[in-house]
Write a protein that holds these residues in place. Structure first.
Motif, PDB file in Angstrom:
ATOM      1  N   ARG A  23       0.854  -1.192   0.000  1.00  0.00           N
ATOM      2  CA  ARG A  23       0.000   0.000   0.000  1.00  0.00           C
ATOM      3  C   ARG A  23       0.884   1.234   0.000  1.00  0.00           C
ATOM      4  N   HIS A  24       0.417   2.284  -0.591  1.00  0.00           N
ATOM      5  CA  HIS A  24       1.137   3.555  -0.534  1.00  0.00           C
ATOM      6  C   HIS A  24       1.090   4.084   0.899  1.00  0.00           C
ATOM      7  N   LEU A  25       2.209   4.595   1.357  1.00  0.00           N
ATOM      8  CA  LEU A  25       2.212   5.278   2.643  1.00  0.00           C
ATOM      9  C   LEU A  25       1.533   6.627   2.449  1.00  0.00           C
ATOM     10  N   PRO A  26       0.463   6.928   3.190  1.00  0.00           N
ATOM     11  CA  PRO A  26      -0.248   8.193   2.961  1.00  0.00           C
ATOM     12  C   PRO A  26       0.531   9.386   3.502  1.00  0.00           C
ATOM     13  N   CYS A  27       0.247  10.531   2.963  1.00  0.00           N
ATOM     14  CA  CYS A  27       0.928  11.750   3.410  1.00  0.00           C
ATOM     15  C   CYS A  27       0.620  12.078   4.864  1.00  0.00           C
ATOM     16  N   SER A  28      -0.463  11.536   5.386  1.00  0.00           N
ATOM     17  CA  SER A  28      -0.818  11.798   6.780  1.00  0.00           C
ATOM     18  C   SER A  28      -0.015  10.943   7.761  1.00  0.00           C
ATOM     19  N   HIS A  29       0.749   9.973   7.264  1.00  0.00           N
ATOM     20  CA  HIS A  29       1.496   9.075   8.142  1.00  0.00           C
ATOM     21  C   HIS A  29       2.640   9.819   8.825  1.00  0.00           C
ATOM     22  N   GLN A  30       2.929   9.446  10.070  1.00  0.00           N
ATOM     23  CA  GLN A  30       3.973  10.124  10.846  1.00  0.00           C
ATOM     24  C   GLN A  30       5.354   9.980  10.217  1.00  0.00           C
ATOM     25  N   LEU A  31       5.540   8.974   9.373  1.00  0.00           N
ATOM     26  CA  LEU A  31       6.837   8.769   8.747  1.00  0.00           C
ATOM     27  C   LEU A  31       6.960   9.457   7.385  1.00  0.00           C
ATOM     28  N   CYS A  32       5.959  10.190   6.987  1.00  0.00           N
ATOM     29  CA  CYS A  32       6.035  10.907   5.719  1.00  0.00           C
ATOM     30  C   CYS A  32       6.784  12.220   5.930  1.00  0.00           C
ATOM     31  N   ASP A  33       8.039  12.245   5.512  1.00  0.00           N
ATOM     32  CA  ASP A  33       8.904  13.393   5.765  1.00  0.00           C
ATOM     33  C   ASP A  33       8.605  14.558   4.827  1.00  0.00           C
ATOM     34  N   LEU A  34       8.008  14.281   3.669  1.00  0.00           N
ATOM     35  CA  LEU A  34       7.730  15.326   2.683  1.00  0.00           C
ATOM     36  C   LEU A  34       6.238  15.606   2.582  1.00  0.00           C
ATOM     37  N   SER A  35       5.543  15.539   3.699  1.00  0.00           N
ATOM     38  CA  SER A  35       4.092  15.754   3.685  1.00  0.00           C
ATOM     39  C   SER A  35       3.745  17.173   3.237  1.00  0.00           C
ATOM     40  N   SER A  36       4.674  18.106   3.400  1.00  0.00           N
ATOM     41  CA  SER A  36       4.410  19.491   2.992  1.00  0.00           C
ATOM     42  C   SER A  36       4.264  19.611   1.473  1.00  0.00           C
ATOM     43  N   GLU A  37       4.767  18.611   0.732  1.00  0.00           N
ATOM     44  CA  GLU A  37       4.660  18.637  -0.727  1.00  0.00           C
ATOM     45  C   GLU A  37       3.404  17.928  -1.236  1.00  0.00           C
ATOM     46  N   CYS A  38       2.595  17.433  -0.325  1.00  0.00           N
ATOM     47  CA  CYS A  38       1.377  16.715  -0.711  1.00  0.00           C
ATOM     48  C   CYS A  38       0.209  17.689  -0.886  1.00  0.00           C
ATOM     49  N   LYS A  39      -0.694  17.338  -1.764  1.00  0.00           N
ATOM     50  CA  LYS A  39      -1.894  18.142  -1.953  1.00  0.00           C
ATOM     51  C   LYS A  39      -2.954  17.803  -0.918  1.00  0.00           C
ATOM     52  N   GLY A  40      -2.960  16.549  -0.450  1.00  0.00           N
ATOM     53  CA  GLY A  40      -3.938  16.134   0.542  1.00  0.00           C
ATOM     54  C   GLY A  40      -3.395  15.021   1.411  1.00  0.00           C
ATOM     55  N   PRO A  41      -3.983  14.768   2.586  1.00  0.00           N
ATOM     56  CA  PRO A  41      -3.470  13.766   3.526  1.00  0.00           C
ATOM     57  C   PRO A  41      -3.539  12.339   3.010  1.00  0.00           C
ATOM     58  N   LYS A  42      -4.410  12.068   2.034  1.00  0.00           N
ATOM     59  CA  LYS A  42      -4.535  10.710   1.514  1.00  0.00           C
ATOM     60  C   LYS A  42      -3.648  10.451   0.299  1.00  0.00           C
ATOM     61  N   ASP A  43      -2.972  11.473  -0.170  1.00  0.00           N
ATOM     62  CA  ASP A  43      -2.062  11.288  -1.300  1.00  0.00           C
ATOM     63  C   ASP A  43      -0.896  10.391  -0.902  1.00  0.00           C
TER      64      ASP A  43
END
Length: 390
Positions: A23-43
């Motif tokens: 499964r893709h790790l979602p941008c909302s996951h605590q280990l997503c270091d580049l979440s600021s580059e995501c358009k939404g938390p489920k990306d």
């Protein structure tokens, strides 16, 4: 002790779409270091890694999947387990990666929480340690949980801003043949993911000058080569190439098995280069070229780098000589919200650091259990090493 990854067979391409557990790790996951580059938390969470080599990079998305391990039967409540790991599934590669160094993406081996050793240790499956062995045939293996031989040599890791965020050690001197050069002490990164070895400018000048003194061969110039010191030599002259070694703390020596890259020059002569590159950084990097021929232990639990000579075929069958560390504390060796701290040690220059350690919901088992990868699974070749996934 541990699970091994062996690069000694044909490899199949890993495709997340063919895995029932990926499964893709979602941008909302605590280990997503580049979440600021995501358009939404489920990306899907992106990753980007840029390396020292010219224009070499890898980018794509983080994927979570299951690593299947089988117990050797000792101290194990289960005969097999599934461990969740995270890897970088590449979408765009550049530079050296286009030549096959990382055809699919990246698999983390650093101290950060997203790396495979960190996740396995956090799950209580292995001691917080692993080893890598690379041989001259560009083959090798990884053994998760390996803390090495009792009689191996070792040196402590040095902190980056007080924490173990990269595998730095201290070099006291470099020796060429019997000459141990003065003022060649520096701090260096142990990095199996870097092809060659980099030395700070002043150290580099001393080392190559001393090496050149002892080489009885004709120096050649190749503007296409990244190395300055290349020679044409007969087979007899090649036998007299000066030996090189690093001296770490407490007079622990690291002999360079082969500091040269050789290639045909003519019918009677062979061209060879000293594979050392100078860097403007105030720290060095010991890369794959100088690490071959060793079983290298990255013992994050005891904060030490260990090494012993190996042909990379004995890493699995040599468990009787493995150290048996005491694991009286919590199996979650890395703190939940910070890198592992190294007290009373000098700092080294900051380098790329991983994120903090999570508390993943992964199956737990005895830390004294040896785990082997199930052989019936498909294969993935990432970052030069073989991983077995569903």
């Amino acid at each position: 002790m541990g699970a091994s990854l062996m690069q000694d067979r044909d490899l199949n391409e890993y495709r997340p779409s063919l895995s029932s557990t990926s499964r893709h790790l979602p941008c909302s996951h605590q280990l997503c270091d580049l979440s600021s580059e995501c358009k939404g938390p489920k990306d899907p969470c992106p990753y980007k890694d840029q390396y020292a080599s010219d224009n070499t990079s890898s980018s794509g998305f983080l994927i979570e999947d299951k690593l299947h391990l089988a117990s050797d039967g000792r101290n194990a409540a289960q005969s097999s387990v599934q461990a969740s790991i995270i890897l970088g599934c590449g979408r765009k590669q550049s530079g050296g990666y286009l030549d096959g160094a990382a055809p699919d993406g990246l698999l983390g081996l650093g101290p950060g929480s997203i790396s495979v050793p960190s996740l396995l240790a956090k799950a209580g499956l292995i001691p917080n340690s692993f080893s890598i062995c690379l041989n001259e045939n560009d083959s090798g293996r990884i053994l998760f949980g390996d803390q090495g031989h009792i009689d191996q040599r070792s040196t402590p890791f040095l902190p980056v801003e007080g924490r173990l965020s990269s595998y730095f050690v201290g070099v006291e001197s470099i020796c060429v043949r019997s000459v141990c050069l003065k003022q060649t002490g520096f701090q260096t990164l142990i990095d199996s993911g870097t092809s060659f070895t980099y030395l700070p400018n002043e150290v580099y000048e001393k080392v190559v000058a001393e090496f050149d003194k002892h080489v009885n061969a004709t120096r050649i110039t190749d503007q296409q080569s990244p190395w300055e010191y290349c020679y044409n030599a007969s087979s007899q002259e090649l036998k007299n190439i000066p030996q090189m070694k690093f001296t770490f703390s407490k007079n622990q020596t690291f002999l360079i098995q082969n500091p040269l890259l050789t290639f045909p020059g003519s019918q009677d002569y062979t061209a060879f280069c000293l594979t050392v590159i100078q860097t403007n950084e105030d720290y060095g990097t010991i890369g794959q070229d100088f690490l071959k021929g060793y079983r290298m232990v990255f013992d994050r639990e005891n904060l030490r780098f260990g090494w012993s000579s190996s042909n990379c075929q004995d890493s699995m069958g040599d468990t009787e000589n493995l150290t048996s560390a005491s694991h009286s504390g919590s199996p979650n060796s890395l703190p939940a919200n910070q890198q592992q701290t190294i007290p009373n040690t000098p700092a080294v220059p900051p380098a790329v650091a991983g994120k903090t350690s999570p508390k993943p919901s992964i199956v737990t088992a005895s830390r004294h259990t040896s785990w082997h990868l199930l052989s019936s699974l498909s294969l993935i070749f990432i970052y030069g090493y073989l991983v077995k996934l569903m």
